[in-house]
Scaffold this motif. Structure first.
Motif, PDB file in Angstrom:
ATOM      1  N   LEU A  17     -22.750 -19.822  22.424  1.00 15.10           N
ATOM      2  CA  LEU A  17     -22.687 -20.894  21.430  1.00 15.10           C
ATOM      3  C   LEU A  17     -21.265 -21.386  21.230  1.00 15.10           C
ATOM      4  O   LEU A  17     -20.294 -20.656  21.444  1.00 15.10           O
ATOM      5  CB  LEU A  17     -23.246 -20.398  20.091  1.00 15.10           C
ATOM      6  CG  LEU A  17     -24.721 -19.994  20.057  1.00 15.10           C
ATOM      7  CD1 LEU A  17     -25.073 -19.427  18.696  1.00 15.10           C
ATOM      8  CD2 LEU A  17     -25.610 -21.187  20.397  1.00 15.10           C
ATOM      9  N   VAL A  21     -20.783 -23.135  15.695  1.00 17.41           N
ATOM     10  CA  VAL A  21     -22.148 -22.652  15.522  1.00 17.41           C
ATOM     11  C   VAL A  21     -22.131 -21.134  15.316  1.00 17.41           C
ATOM     12  O   VAL A  21     -22.867 -20.603  14.473  1.00 17.41           O
ATOM     13  CB  VAL A  21     -23.022 -23.023  16.733  1.00 17.41           C
ATOM     14  CG1 VAL A  21     -24.456 -22.528  16.530  1.00 17.41           C
ATOM     15  CG2 VAL A  21     -23.010 -24.529  16.947  1.00 17.41           C
ATOM     16  N   TRP A  62     -29.696 -25.887  14.285  1.00 18.05           N
ATOM     17  CA  TRP A  62     -29.937 -24.550  14.836  1.00 18.05           C
ATOM     18  C   TRP A  62     -30.777 -23.701  13.896  1.00 18.05           C
ATOM     19  O   TRP A  62     -30.631 -23.760  12.673  1.00 18.05           O
ATOM     20  CB  TRP A  62     -28.605 -23.833  15.097  1.00 18.05           C
ATOM     21  CG  TRP A  62     -27.790 -24.467  16.187  1.00 18.05           C
ATOM     22  CD1 TRP A  62     -26.870 -25.467  16.046  1.00 18.05           C
ATOM     23  CD2 TRP A  62     -27.850 -24.168  17.581  1.00 18.05           C
ATOM     24  NE1 TRP A  62     -26.343 -25.808  17.260  1.00 18.05           N
ATOM     25  CE2 TRP A  62     -26.919 -25.027  18.228  1.00 18.05           C
ATOM     26  CE3 TRP A  62     -28.580 -23.265  18.355  1.00 18.05           C
ATOM     27  CZ2 TRP A  62     -26.703 -25.000  19.603  1.00 18.05           C
ATOM     28  CZ3 TRP A  62     -28.363 -23.236  19.720  1.00 18.05           C
ATOM     29  CH2 TRP A  62     -27.442 -24.095  20.335  1.00 18.05           C
ATOM     30  N   PRO A  82     -31.680 -24.181  19.365  1.00 22.03           N
ATOM     31  CA  PRO A  82     -31.859 -25.478  18.698  1.00 22.03           C
ATOM     32  C   PRO A  82     -33.222 -25.530  18.007  1.00 22.03           C
ATOM     33  O   PRO A  82     -34.176 -24.855  18.444  1.00 22.03           O
ATOM     34  CB  PRO A  82     -31.770 -26.480  19.856  1.00 22.03           C
ATOM     35  CG  PRO A  82     -30.949 -25.785  20.889  1.00 22.03           C
ATOM     36  CD  PRO A  82     -31.317 -24.335  20.787  1.00 22.03           C
ATOM     37  N   HIS A  83     -33.337 -26.324  16.965  1.00 18.62           N
ATOM     38  CA  HIS A  83     -34.511 -26.298  16.080  1.00 18.62           C
ATOM     39  C   HIS A  83     -35.832 -26.333  16.825  1.00 18.62           C
ATOM     40  O   HIS A  83     -36.690 -25.452  16.654  1.00 18.62           O
ATOM     41  CB  HIS A  83     -34.426 -27.478  15.096  1.00 18.62           C
ATOM     42  CG  HIS A  83     -35.564 -27.525  14.133  1.00 18.62           C
ATOM     43  ND1 HIS A  83     -36.798 -28.072  14.452  1.00 18.62           N
ATOM     44  CD2 HIS A  83     -35.689 -27.076  12.856  1.00 18.62           C
ATOM     45  CE1 HIS A  83     -37.615 -27.963  13.442  1.00 18.62           C
ATOM     46  NE2 HIS A  83     -36.966 -27.369  12.436  1.00 18.62           N
TER      47      HIS A  83
END
Length: 700
Positions: A17, A21, A62, A82-83
């Motif tokens: 990452l 993040v 995230w 990621p979502h």
């Protein structure tokens, strides 16, 4: 009180990452310090394959995926994505308990459901199935559970099994691969039993106790003891693999005691070094006396010391462990005995002296031949007089010598050592030999345990010194190595040196460092010739594999070196652009001159670089050096440049075939091993390049 656990998969992702993040992930997880982890609004998803899976918000983009077993107050962070990817992961995975080993398993239920219709259609048109020869009862004995048994019965060929590798539970997948590869049920059972942390499988497995299964799976799940350990893990994600000992490694590293010396072998990336470091930790925690951790080069010794500092920290057990490379240790022993530092002759002066003594006795042999004869026969066997030399076996030496020629060689050797003595010089091997004699005569040994990394590269004189440093007995010498990574011209028989490991030898087969694609490509570099082990029998990489998958190695050809170095700079920029940190990139060459040219090219392109031998690693610099310097290190991405015809193998390192055919073969094999070592330092990506014709080792 809630417990926090982290999965290896999570840490692998976390290490990739971007920094901002990572910081947000740390802030989310650090709430565990105040025991508020349960209050992070863990979201239970509709239509999830597993009711125990939750997600947690990291930021707008995230999310983390958390496993929360019903029993026990345990929260395990298993992924950060990621979502949308996190939602897909959380709704598709199901965590279960292997009914044979009791370990935690994970499967992709959505992918399995998606592939089922295609397998059913194929199975209808094919009369024979892949596992027709194995009964349902035997598959259950091997841990294949009831949910997967119907799917397994649909498989018609190994290609279908390979297609399912990433979505099947790991233990069940390994059992099926072993059966498909021709192993019997009993052989497969023995193979998967090696995955146990304990000596025996649990008497009763509770399929609903995920928390207990997590504790039985230290190779994939680490429980965090407190905020200090959590901070360290998140600070060093690339090094955090040291926490995740595979069960096969853990059983060796944390066994209470061995009755004598122990040997651990395995291919590149199988965790030999980390097993040795954990063994040192275990012995030190038991306050069992002073421990020597050693290896054959300064660079490796410094790396081992840094890794031990990360693993143990500044503690009393750490004070029991001395880390030093063998030549420095020998030098210290001899210096203390003599009251001064021994003077070491340089390579150029040594070659000139061999020329002088050969001419003096009328012997038409090259200096390199005499140097090897002295080191590999005379010093290796501790031969001290002409009579012993005339009757000794010259194992590994291809050129036959008559009795008269042996006498001339002996005269040259005695002339060489005599002139060295008169000038007040020694060679490194003579220092090792002298240190061995000093320690053999010393009744009180300085260490109770010796732990040796890269054992395959030590000379017999160095082995005699190590043997003399510790009394024979339980846990005296713990050695790890891989004969396929032998990059120096040393061959030993442990039994002849008083290091008995038969019955206490262990082989690690699973690589945790690199992908199967890189391993498959790199193993071919070794060629077809067998490799000698340390116990007088051929060594093998049979069963050596990785469950990690990624892109195949890239091999590129260029018309000239300038174009090759320009392309290397572009490749480094590409890696950095994809999120790889500079210090996680390594570049290897066969020669020092080319390594210097690489460093200059990178700096000219605005990319900082430092030598592999640098004592301090800069996080903002690519590391560059020779293939020899790559030994014992690892990187996310590796570039091996200059793999040209006429450069690899290096002409200066290969004995002419007409001079000594056996030594010529050994030299070529050693050069193959060197290239193999450099390429298998890569974890995620391998890039190989050459200018003009490619090295014959590349198979072109």
């Amino acid at each position: 009180m809630p417990e926090l656990a982290l999965s290896k998969e999570f840490l692998d992702e976390y290490g990739r990452l971007e920094k901002h993040v990572r910081r947000q992930v740390r802030e989310t997880i650090s709430k565990f310090r105040e025991h508020t982890f349960a209050g992070l609004h863990l979201e239970k998803l509709q239509k999830a394959a597993d009711p125990h899976v939750r997600t947690v918000r990291i930021d707008r983009f995230w999310r983390g995926v958390v496993l929360k077993p019903e029993r026990g107050d345990v929260y395990c962070m298993v992924a950060v994505l990621p979502h949308d990817e996190a939602i897909k992961y959380a709704t598709s995975r199901r965590f279960t308990v292997n009914q044979v080993l009791g370990v935690l398993e994970v499967r992709n239920e959505v992918a399995l459901d998606r592939v089922r219709p295609a397998l059913e259609a194929t199975a209808q048109s094919v009369p024979d199935r892949l596992f027709d020869h194995v009964s349902d009862a035997d598959l259950v004995r091997l841990g294949v559970d009831a949910d997967l048994l119907p799917l397994v019965r649909l498989l018609t060929g190994e290609a279908h099994l390979q297609a399912l590798e990433k979505v099947l539970p790991a233990v069940q997948r390994d059992a099926l691969i072993a059966l498909a590869g021709g192993m019997t049920v009993e052989e497969t059972l023995a193979e998967i039993s090696a995955l146990l942390v304990t000596e025996e499988a649990p008497h009763r497995v509770d399929p609903g106790d995920l928390a207990a299964a997590m504790e039985r799976t230290p190779g994939e799940i680490a429980f965090v003891s407190g905020p200090g350990e959590l901070a360290w893990i998140l600070e060093h994600p690339f090094a955090a693999w040291r926490i995740f000992l595979h069960p096969a490694q853990r059983k060796i590293a944390y066994r209470e005691s061995f009755s004598g010396s122990v040997q651990v072998t395995g291919g590149a990336g199988t965790g030999k070094t980390v097993t040795a470091l954990h063994r040192a930790r275990h012995l030190a925690a038991g306050e069992r006396g002073q421990i020597l951790v050693t290896t054959f080069t300064k660079t490796l010794a410094e790396a081992l010391a840094q890794q031990l500092d990360l693993l143990i920290g500044e503690s009393e057990p750490r004070k029991q462990i001395t880390v030093v490379h063998v030549d420095k240790l020998a030098n210290e022993i001899v210096s203390e005995h003599l009251g001064r530092h021994p003077k070491i002759i340089g390579a150029g002066e040594s070659e000139a002296l061999w020329n002088t003594v050969a001419t003096h006795v009328g012997l038409d042999r090259r200096p390199s031949f005499l140097q090897r004869e002295w080191e590999q026969v005379v010093l290796a066997q501790d031969i001290r007089d002409e009579r012993a030399y005339l009757t000794c076996r010259r194992h590994g030496r291809g050129t036959q010598l008559s009795a008269d020629e042996r006498r001339l060689v002996w005269q040259a050797i005695t002339g060489f050592t005599s002139r060295l003595r008169q000038a007040g010089y020694l060679t490194h091997r003579q220092v090792d030999e002298e240190a061995a004699r000093i320690m053999t005569a010393t009744p009180r040994k300085p260490y109770r345990h010796v732990i040796l990394d890269e054992a395959q590269d030590l000379h017999p004189a160095q082995w005699r010194m190590l043997r003399a440093l510790v009394d024979p007995g339980p846990d005296d010498i713990f050695l790890v190595g891989d004969p396929h990574q032998r990059i120096y011209d040393n061959r030993v028989s442990l039994g002849s040196l008083g290091v008995a490991v038969r019955g206490r030898s262990h082989r690690l087969k699973l690589s945790y460092r690199t992908t199967q694609e890189i391993l498959h490509w790199a193993v071919r570099l070794l060629g077809p010739d067998p490799v000698d082990s340390l116990i007088d029998e051929p060594d093998t990489l049979a069963g050596y594999h990785s469950t990690l998958h990624g892109r195949r190695p890239v091999v590129k050809e260029f018309n000239d070196r300038a174009a090759e170095l320009d392309a290397l700079c572009d490749q480094v920029r590409s890696w950095v652009g994809s999120g790889v940190e500079l210090h996680a990139i390594g570049v290897a060459t066969r020669t020092v001159q080319l390594a210097n040219a690489v460093g200059d090219a990178l700096r000219a392109a605005g990319i900082e670089s430092i030598p592999l031998a640098a004592t301090e690693v800069s996080p903002q610099s690519v590391r560059v050096g020779t293939m020899h310097r790559m030994k014992g290190l690892e990187f996310r991405c590796v570039a091996v440049v200059g793999v040209d015809d006429g450069v690899v193998p290096a002409p200066f390192a290969v004995t002419p075939k007409d001079e000594d055919a056996a030594t010529h073969r050994q030299d070529l094999q050693r050069e193959r091993c060197l290239l193999f070592v450099a390429c298998t330092r890569a974890r995620d990506a391998l890039y190989v390049s050459h200018s003009g014709g490619a090295s014959a080792f590349l198979g072109k």
